[in-house]
Design an enzyme around this catalytic site. Structure first.
Site, PDB file in Angstrom:
ATOM      1  N   HIS A  42     -38.040   3.275  12.976  1.00  0.00           N
ATOM      2  CA  HIS A  42     -37.186   2.116  12.739  1.00  0.00           C
ATOM      3  C   HIS A  42     -36.133   2.317  11.655  1.00  0.00           C
ATOM      4  O   HIS A  42     -35.066   1.707  11.720  1.00  0.00           O
ATOM      5  CB  HIS A  42     -38.045   0.899  12.391  1.00  0.00           C
ATOM      6  N   VAL A  64     -28.635  -3.659  15.780  1.00  0.00           N
ATOM      7  CA  VAL A  64     -29.977  -3.086  15.723  1.00  0.00           C
ATOM      8  C   VAL A  64     -30.948  -4.085  15.119  1.00  0.00           C
ATOM      9  O   VAL A  64     -30.563  -5.004  14.401  1.00  0.00           O
ATOM     10  CB  VAL A  64     -30.006  -1.781  14.908  1.00  0.00           C
ATOM     11  N   SER A  65     -32.234  -3.884  15.415  1.00  0.00           N
ATOM     12  CA  SER A  65     -33.322  -4.654  14.822  1.00  0.00           C
ATOM     13  C   SER A  65     -33.114  -6.150  15.075  1.00  0.00           C
ATOM     14  O   SER A  65     -32.932  -6.560  16.215  1.00  0.00           O
ATOM     15  CB  SER A  65     -33.428  -4.310  13.337  1.00  0.00           C
ATOM     16  N   ASN A  66     -33.115  -6.977  14.041  1.00  0.00           N
ATOM     17  CA  ASN A  66     -32.872  -8.403  14.260  1.00  0.00           C
ATOM     18  C   ASN A  66     -31.504  -8.652  14.876  1.00  0.00           C
ATOM     19  O   ASN A  66     -31.330  -9.574  15.677  1.00  0.00           O
ATOM     20  CB  ASN A  66     -32.987  -9.170  12.944  1.00  0.00           C
ATOM     21  N   GLY A  76     -31.868  -8.025  18.499  1.00  0.00           N
ATOM     22  CA  GLY A  76     -32.501  -9.176  19.133  1.00  0.00           C
ATOM     23  C   GLY A  76     -31.537 -10.329  19.299  1.00  0.00           C
ATOM     24  O   GLY A  76     -31.564 -11.051  20.307  1.00  0.00           O
TER      25      GLY A  76
END
Length: 718
Positions: free
Chosen positions: A628, A319-321, A324
């Site tokens: 988030h 998730v998140s970074n 990415g």
């Protein structure tokens, strides 16, 4: 690694043909040892350790007193707000730090309250099929821990592989769980849970970030297991030791005592540019570790690579970074290591001038496709003022006397600088909120602005990424910022030894997070001072360091050396949109106030279509009433009434991609997922989350929920 990529469907067929061979080979596996540096170079297909991997430590966990998922705490232990503190707080053991880190990081990613779905819709006791069991969720198995490095000892990216005792060599599988945010190697343990329950190996990496700092006062640094040593004693074994800039660390510390350096911000390596590479390295390390346990042994005793990349189902996730990073890894996967992608709320830096139009309903959105640094430095200027908008009086943390004056002062400064309009705070804050809408935030994010502003999230990210992209030294104090602990006088102070000793477990790698704070070193009245309460030189007002925020923003388009360095560093982090034909599901909360959908997942869907055309296998699911920070749902009053956990949908995305890869089941089409908030009012407990609040993906979404995409446009229903 082969030079050509084998398509996922061909890999699947090959796995079926080789299932019997893999099962037979597993019967020849030998017992695992406690440490391994063997390159196994004597067999016909030797299991050669990747050249970038250093000394490997292997630990076994019995699934009772200690385990892979909960560190022996079990479901209830993870849910408890009482942390498993070390017996000696100033000298914690590696085992104590691991347990503490798993407790902290699991709870930092998911809501662990029963009313929020923990223990019923997700959690260690919920099995891979979604059944609630009486188990405490402990998972027996082994961990392989090592650094990936280029030989300099300056990179030292932590790699960790968990192989559960239930790993099935007849159906071998793996997921990646690259750390979210700037966390350490256990930062995505909640993602890893999905794999462990299915008997899959989990490949973790801290991706060149980490929670534990280099304390410049004592010149101590973290080691791979979180314990600490002097920089001299650690040598090349330091997880992070800050490089000096134009000024030596000793001279800097003499003039500026009590400062702390963090790896993401101060390594001078811009780790984000390599997050995809590090994730791929984690997969390679995991393949080696799997074969170190289960590979056949040749006649001369050499361990073989029986289970290679073509036999193991690999899903890049997090998730998140970390999400990415998984996407970046898939884009860069020329060797065919990864079969599919399932990520939540990914940080995706879009390239400029793609020509992609994002449309919501019948109207193009105000802004889309900007980079993290672009939109976050915008938020860092505007969000504190917008948080005072009268339209948000029922939002979480709207009423916060400790910051109300500072926020109003920021509004006044923004008006004087011509960034908002209005004659008073009410008018100025309404103008700031509209400016955020114009910059690409959806109205569904409005209620998040006050709490994100109180937590100073935009400042934390802006400072961290400015330093990282510019490859600045801790001694540079870019835009006048530094990191330090503070006491009641709000000035830099020596960090408490116990707090420092446990930061591997308790930190997130991006200050401010108590006890480490963001410091404004250019406060003209106080000297170095807590950023949140500091005075700006240009206004002589306590306006949350407007000058610092403006400096950070100016680096994006400036022409001085620091600005040019930042712009060059950011350019190395842009995505290309080519997932190489891999089946993929992205889930993202429509209300996300940190990584807005207009700048991340929505335009990425279009970029992928530009690159892959109609052969693309990417599905994008936008979840209503999700934001988030799932952990805030159970912690911040008002979140539970409004927001549902995105974690539920990450698990479902993993299910969908796994079923597609192993059984050929179709992925869900791109869609808006209509959820139902739990309800209630700001300061009252929300009703329990029920399955009806979080319906499943639709196999055939209604026309009013279907997201459509072509090479030039993404159309998202209202």
């Amino acid at each position: 690694m082969h030079s050509t990529q084998i398509p996922p469907q061909q890999k699947q067929k090959r796995r079926l043909r080789l299932t019997v061979l893999a099962a037979a080979a597993s019967m020849l596996a030998a017992a695992c040892v406690s440490g391994d540096d063997n390159n196994n170079g004597n067999g016909s297909n030797p299991n050669t350790k990747p050249a970038n991997i250093g000394t490997v430590t292997i630990n076994s966990y019995n699934g009772t007193t200690d385990d892979l998922l909960t560190a022996g705490l079990g479901k209830d232990g993870l849910a408890s707000a009482t942390a498993p503190l070390p017996a000696n707080p100033t000298a914690p053991t590696a085992a104590e730090l691991r347990r503490y880190a798993i407790h902290t990081n699991y709870r930092a990613i998911v809501d662990t309250t029963a009313s929020g779905g923990y223990g019923s819709l997700y959690g260690p006791n919920v099995d891979a099929q979604g059944n609630v069991t009486g188990s405490d969720g402990k998972v027996a198995g082994v961990e392989y821990l090592a650094f990936s490095d280029d030989g300099s000892g300056q990179q030292n990216v932590t790699m960790l592989v968990q192989i559960p005792a239930s790993f099935n060599t007849s159906k071998p599988c793996m997921i990646t769980a690259t750390s979210s945010g700037s966390r350490g190697v256990y930062g995505a343990i909640a993602t890893g849970e999905w794999g462990l329950k299915r008997g899959c190996a989990v490949a973790y990496t801290d991706k060149g970030t980490g929670a534990a700092p280099h304390d410049l006062d004592t010149d101590t640094v973290p080691l791979i297991d979180g314990t600490r040593a002097t920089r001299a004693a650690a040598g090349k074994n330091a997880q992070f030791a800050a490089p000096a800039g134009a000024t030596s660390l000793a001279d800097f510390t003499a003039a500026n005592p009590h400062r702390l350096a963090f790896k993401h911000a101060h390594s001078q390596r811009n780790p984000e540019k390599d997050w995809g590479k590090f994730t791929l390295q984690a997969v390679e390390f995991a393949i080696w570790a799997i074969n170190d346990r289960f590979g056949a042994v040749s006649a001369n005793g050499t361990r073989q690579r029986t289970l290679d990349k073509d036999r193991i189902v690999v899903i890049a996730s997090s998730v998140s970074n970390g999400g990415g990073a998984a996407v970046a890894a898939a884009e860069q996967d020329a060797g065919g290591l990864i079969d599919g992608v399932a990520v939540g709320e990914p940080n995706l830096n879009m390239p400029p001038n793609t020509g992609i139009v994002v449309q919501r309903g019948a109207t193009p959105v105000a802004a889309s496709g900007r980079t993290l640094y672009d939109y976050t430095t915008t938020a860092n200027l505007l969000q504190h003022c917008a948080a005072r908008a009268t339209a948000l009086t029922q939002a979480p943390f709207y009423t916060n006397p400790a910051t109300a004056t500072f926020f109003a002062n920021r509004c006044q400064t923004l008006a004087e600088k011509g960034l908002v309009s209005g004659a008073n705070t009410d008018e100025q804050s309404a103008s700031a909120l509209q400016a955020l809408h114009d910059a690409g935030w959806e109205a569904e994010s409005d209620d998040l602005h006050p709490s994100l502003a109180v937590f100073d999230v935009a400042a934390a990210i802006s400072v961290n990424y400015a330093n990282a992209y510019a490859q600045a030294s801790v001694t540079d104090r870019l835009c006048g910022y530094s990191f330090a602990s503070t006491l009641t006088d709000l000035k830099p102070a020596a960090i408490a030894p116990a707090a420092l000793a446990s930061m591997f477990a308790t930190g997130n790698g991006v200050p401010p997070q108590p006890p480490v704070q963001l410091i404004n070193d250019l406060d003209p009245q106080h000297g170095p001072y807590l950023n949140l309460a500091s005075v700006s030189p240009s206004t002589l007002r306590e306006d949350l360091n407007y000058d610092g925020a403006n400096c950070l923003r100016s680096l994006l388009a400036g022409s001085d050396a620091a600005a040019r360095a930042l712009q060059a560093g950011q350019a190395l982090t842009l995505r290309n949109g080519n997932l190489r034909g891999k089946p993929a599901v992205i889930v993202h909360g429509r209300s996300d106030g940190l990584l807005p959908v207009n700048h991340t997942s929505r335009p990425y869907l279009g970029l992928n279509r530009q690159q892959e055309g109609v052969t693309s296998k990417l599905s994008y699911v936008e979840v209503e009433n999700a934001q988030h920070f799932d952990a805030f749902i159970g912690l911040v009053p008002g979140y539970s009434n409004r927001y549902v956990p995105l974690h539920v949908y990450l698990n479902r995305a993993l299910d969908a991609v796994y079923d597609n890869l192993t059984a050929g089941k179709a992925l869900p089409p791109s869609q808006v997922l209509r959820t139902t908030p739990r309800g209630g009012t700001l300061n009252t407990p929300a009703p329990a989350l029920l399955p009806s609040n979080v319906p499943p993906f639709a196999a055939s979404p209604a026309a009013g929920n279907a997201i459509t995409v072509n090479a030039n446009a993404v159309q998202v229903p209202d």
